[in-house]
Design an enzyme around this catalytic site. Structure first.
Site, PDB file in Angstrom:
ATOM      1  N   GLU A 194       9.409  -5.008   3.711  1.00 36.12           N
ATOM      2  CA  GLU A 194       8.035  -6.164   3.641  1.00 36.12           C
ATOM      3  C   GLU A 194       8.104  -6.829   5.157  1.00 36.12           C
ATOM      4  OE1 GLU A 194       7.543  -8.511   0.624  1.00 36.12           O
ATOM      5  OE2 GLU A 194       7.292  -7.448  -1.549  1.00 36.12           O
ATOM      6  N   GLU A 250       9.089  -2.782  -5.920  1.00 38.30           N
ATOM      7  CA  GLU A 250       9.220  -3.398  -6.446  1.00 38.30           C
ATOM      8  C   GLU A 250       7.522  -3.734  -7.375  1.00 38.30           C
ATOM      9  OE1 GLU A 250      10.560  -6.750  -4.304  1.00 38.30           O
ATOM     10  OE2 GLU A 250      11.478  -5.808  -2.621  1.00 38.30           O
TER      11      GLU A 250
HETATM   12  C1  FCB Z   1       9.396  -9.564  -3.007  1.00 36.30           C
HETATM   13  C2  FCB Z   1      10.233  -9.104  -2.135  1.00 36.30           C
HETATM   14  C3  FCB Z   1      11.901  -9.671  -3.121  1.00 36.30           C
HETATM   15  C4  FCB Z   1      11.711 -10.992  -3.918  1.00 36.30           C
HETATM   16  C5  FCB Z   1      10.496 -10.558  -4.737  1.00 36.30           C
HETATM   17  C6  FCB Z   1      10.126 -11.409  -5.477  1.00 36.30           C
HETATM   18  O1  FCB Z   1       8.149 -10.005  -2.150  1.00 36.30           O
HETATM   19  O2  FCB Z   1      10.762  -8.339  -1.592  1.00 36.30           O
HETATM   20  O3  FCB Z   1      13.269  -9.754  -2.518  1.00 36.30           O
HETATM   21  O4  FCB Z   1      11.488 -12.125  -3.257  1.00 36.30           O
HETATM   22  O5  FCB Z   1       9.224 -10.637  -3.719  1.00 36.30           O
END
Ligand code: FCB
Length: 781
Positions: free
Chosen positions: A157, A358
């Site tokens: 990210e 994620e």
């Molecule tokens: C993402 C991050 C991770 C965590 C989640 C909730 O943006 O990559 O580390 O903080 O959000």
């Protein structure tokens, strides 16, 4: 049982990141990272550095095929560059061996935001050299782990790291400069390209970035995806998409920046940092794109809006809240956006392998003696998996899904309060406990798919029927009460076991008298008051997210007040959210005397010790009136709503205060809350004073009525007459001319209210919360 199944070889797993779980921040020569310096929280996190074997065992038991972890740069290069710290590499060496022995594929992310502080000291990401240091670091890690790790993610990210770290400053290192944010983003892109080259030349065959890609849409599109947009909204959506998504996708996958982005970057510090050849370096072939998805970005065109510091260049775009279910983080839950985004990537980049690296949710968990029944987290993941599966059916090449995250952990600036884990961590003891979601995910992995319907849990009734006893008896047995004969106990326990019954809060409540129920007490909604309804909807969804059951009660008669107080006295509810009635009234006081925690939405008419959440009505009205004065208006009328509403009284007080300072007298007309009454009051004001040059209305609906009255009277807005409203941003954006208004934060009110109640339930001392409002200037002034 029929299932939604996933392609053969689909990879199931979890993701974590070093700073959020490892702890041991000074062990074995690790240097400080920007997060050690920035974070206010203690850094032990989950002590995974010392407990990794236990954590690997957990993942093995759950059947994970892959584990995405991040390597901590300052463990490997405590000084940021120079000499490798072998002891740091040893840790990942052990971890990788243990994973392989457990049959779990290690996926290594090289950068999950923990820049060595030593590099920040010499400029951090805004400095080009950091990209080269990153490539050296990537090579050093590959040198040690490359024989066993086959999947490499370069950066996690980069938008967050660049724009929250250097733009808005809410993340480490906390700098606030648009120019630095854009430079950081470019250098991160470059770092990705250089590291990919380094990894490839060392033999790596599966390399890619991880991007947080948020579908961008207007509020209307959240409920109706295909909705046509006005030209202005389409431009707003495209601009935010360029800033948030395409700024990274296109350089990496196409070798160019989005055309509309370059002038924006140029305006914020120039383009000198983008060197010839950089884009070729950045656009290395990508084997796998990691996609993190949580929630969409919801925006609309709003000419008066100033740029959000996390999105430099976003002036004229309003970031909106939408009335959908949200997680405890306040993030709207919109699963079909995941199919949308996977579909889009597959169309725009055909042939590219994708992986959801994620996805997951923060909900308030309740630890009970019989487990953590995090049904909301299960539903969240399940709905997103259904969305993923439909994208796959439509041809998206999605190779796997990794839940964020294995363990409750240190959630960056939010600290330990966020609970994203499948596994609960007690931070006092470091004890790990599987939540229901972990067990449910294990079953998904086993069958490589979702059950058609989630198995219903056997209830107290089924157990009671099977054992031939009453529900109360079952409840006593599962709560370990003594006053039950041995025979009955054995019969009940047999039934519990045979049925796989998991005692829940309701069962316990029969004994403990905790109900888990929250009463939401409403006075009769006023016609025209849609805002309260929106806040109520948010609060309900948040408290439900926290595992509470919401019971709506109407407080419209003396009899209903009596009944509500009785319910609280009988402890049929654990807590009460009350919309205080408008007139002076004693319900809040009577309820608070029962000892049941209570919070109010809106400041009550009579002063009370009960804490409330409200917005700064007086301050908002004062700012609105000052704005009219600053525009040279001198004969300003106010349309007041019903004067028994505390919010209206406060808005009037703020208006008066501003006029008073300018040496002017108020001109008032009364109305209820409807547009029609606003129009009538507008006509009255215009009739009484032909020289009137402005109207401040206590609500936007009233202001819309005033617009109508102005039109009838042949007055031009804003030339002859300026109009300002209050509190209904959506209604105010739908008028011609657009209405200048005082914006009140709906979702924030609900969030504050839910938090206030939850803290009261935990017995904490709480005080009232008054949230700021904001003037949004549009054409009507
Ligand atoms: C993402 C991050 C991770 C965590 C989640 C909730 O943006 O990559 O580390 O903080 O959000």
């Amino acid at each position: 049982m029929s299932t939604t199944s996933f392609p053969e070889g689909f990879v199931w797993g979890v993701s974590t990141s070093a700073f959020q779980i490892e702890g041991a921040t000074s062990a074995d020569g690790r240097g400080p990272s920007v997060w050690d310096v920035f974070s206010a929280d203690r850094a032990e996190a989950c002590d995974h550095y010392h407990r990794h074997s236990e954590d690997v065992r957990l993942m093995k038991d759950l059947g994970m095929a892959a584990y995405r972890f991040s390597v901590s740069w300052p463990r490997i290069f405590p000084e940021g560059s120079g000499k490798v710290n072998e002891a740091g590499l040893d840790f990942y060496d052990r971890l990788v061996d243990e994973l392989l022995a457990a049959g779990i594929a290690p996926y290594a992310t090289l950068y999950h935001w923990d820049l060595p502080q030593a590099l920040e000291m010499i400029g951090g990401w805004p400095v080009r050299d950091t990209a080269r240091r990153f490539a050296d670091y990537a090579a050093a890690v590959h040198d040690r782990l490359g024989d066993r790790v086959d999947t490499w993610f370069t950066l996690n990210e980069p938008w967050v790291a660049a724009f929250l770290g250097y733009g808005s400053g809410v993340h480490a290192p906390g700098r606030k400069s648009a120019a630095d944010a854009f430079r950081s983003a470019h250098h991160m892109l470059l770092a990705h390209g250089l590291a990919t080259q380094a990894l490839r030349s060392a033999g790596a065959t599966r390399v890619g970035p991880v991007l947080n890609i948020s579908p961008v849409m207007t509020p209307a599109q959240v409920s109706e995806l295909g909705r046509e947009l006005s030209e202005e909204d389409a431009e707003a959506v495209a601009r935010i998409d360029a800033l948030a998504n395409r700024q990274f996708l296109e350089p990496m996958l196409r070798g160019s920046y989005p055309a509309e982005l370059l002038p924006i970057i140029e305006r914020h510090g120039g383009l000198e940092h983008i060197h010839d050849g950089d884009l070729d370096t950045i656009a290395q072939p990508v084997d796998l794109l990691g996609v993190n998805y949580y929630t969409p970005l919801v925006v609309q065109a709003q000419p008066s809006e100033t740029a959000d510091p996390a999105f430099p260049g976003s002036a004229g775009v309003l970031f909106c809240t939408v009335p959908t279910a949200v997680t405890a983080m306040g993030w709207p839950i919109v699963p079909n956006c995941l199919s949308l985004l996977l579909g889009r990537l597959s169309r725009e980049y055909p042939g590219l392998d994708l992986m959801v690296t994620e996805n997951g949710a923060d909900f308030v968990d309740t630890v009970t003696a019989d487990g953590i029944h995090d049904v909301d987290r299960i539903s969240f993941i399940e709905e997103h998996l259904r969305a993923l599966s439909s994208a796959v059916a439509d041809g998206a090449r999605v190779r796997g899904y990794l839940v964020w995250t294995l363990l409750d952990n240190l959630e960056w600036s939010d600290g330990y309060q966020r609970k994203f884990g499948l596994v609960h961590v007690d931070f006092a003891t470091q004890r790990r406990r599987l939540k229901d979601s972990a067990l449910w995910y294990r079953d998904v992995i086993r069958r490589n798919g979702l059950a058609e319907t989630r198995p219903k849990r056997p209830t107290l009734e089924t157990v009671a029927a099977r054992a031939g006893v009453s529900r109360a008896t079952v409840s006593r047995v599962v709560n370990g009460e003594a006053a039950v004969s041995a025979d009955v106990r054995t019969a009940v326990m047999r039934a519990v076991k045979e049925l796989g019954y998991v005692p829940n809060a309701a069962a316990r409540s029969l004994v403990t008298r905790r109900t888990n129920a929250i009463a939401l007490v409403l006075s009769v909604p006023r016609q025209g008051d849609s805002l309260t309804a929106a806040v109520v909807q948010y609060v309900t969804s948040m408290l439900e997210g926290a595992g509470k059951q919401i019971t709506l009660m109407l407080a419209d008669t003396a009899e209903s007040h009596r009944r509500i107080v009785q319910q609280a006295e009988a402890r049929l509810v654990d807590g009460v959210v009350l919309l205080p009635p408008d007139r002076s009234d004693t319900l809040a006081e009577r309820l608070s005397r029962t000892g049941v925690p209570i919070v109010l939405l809106g400041k009550p008419a009579v002063t009370s010790l009960v804490p409330y959440v409200d917005v700064d009505n007086a301050g908002g009205a004062e700012t609105a009136t000052q704005h009219l004065l600053a525009r040279g208006r001198r004969r300003i009328g106010m349309i007041c709503g019903p004067m028994d509403l505390v919010s209206v009284q406060d808005r009037l007080a703020g208006h008066r205060a501003a006029l008073h300072r300018a040496g002017l007298q108020p001109l008032l007309a009364l109305a209820d809350l409807t547009r029609a009454s606003g129009a009538a009051a507008g006509r009255q004001l215009l009739g009484d004073d032909p020289g009137l040059d402005a109207i401040f209305a206590a609500t936007d609906q009233l202001a819309i009525g005033a617009l109508q009255a102005a039109r009838e009277a042949g007055r031009r807005v804003p030339e002859d007459l300026a109009i300002v409203g209050f509190d209904d941003i959506d209604a105010a954006s739908a008028t011609t001319p657009g209405l200048t208004t005082v914006r009140v934060p709906l979702a924030d009110q609900a969030l504050a209210l839910a938090r206030l109640l939850l803290s009261r339930l935990e017995g904490r001392h709480t005080t009232s919360v008054v949230l700021p409002t904001r003037l949004v200037v549009r054409e009507s002034t």
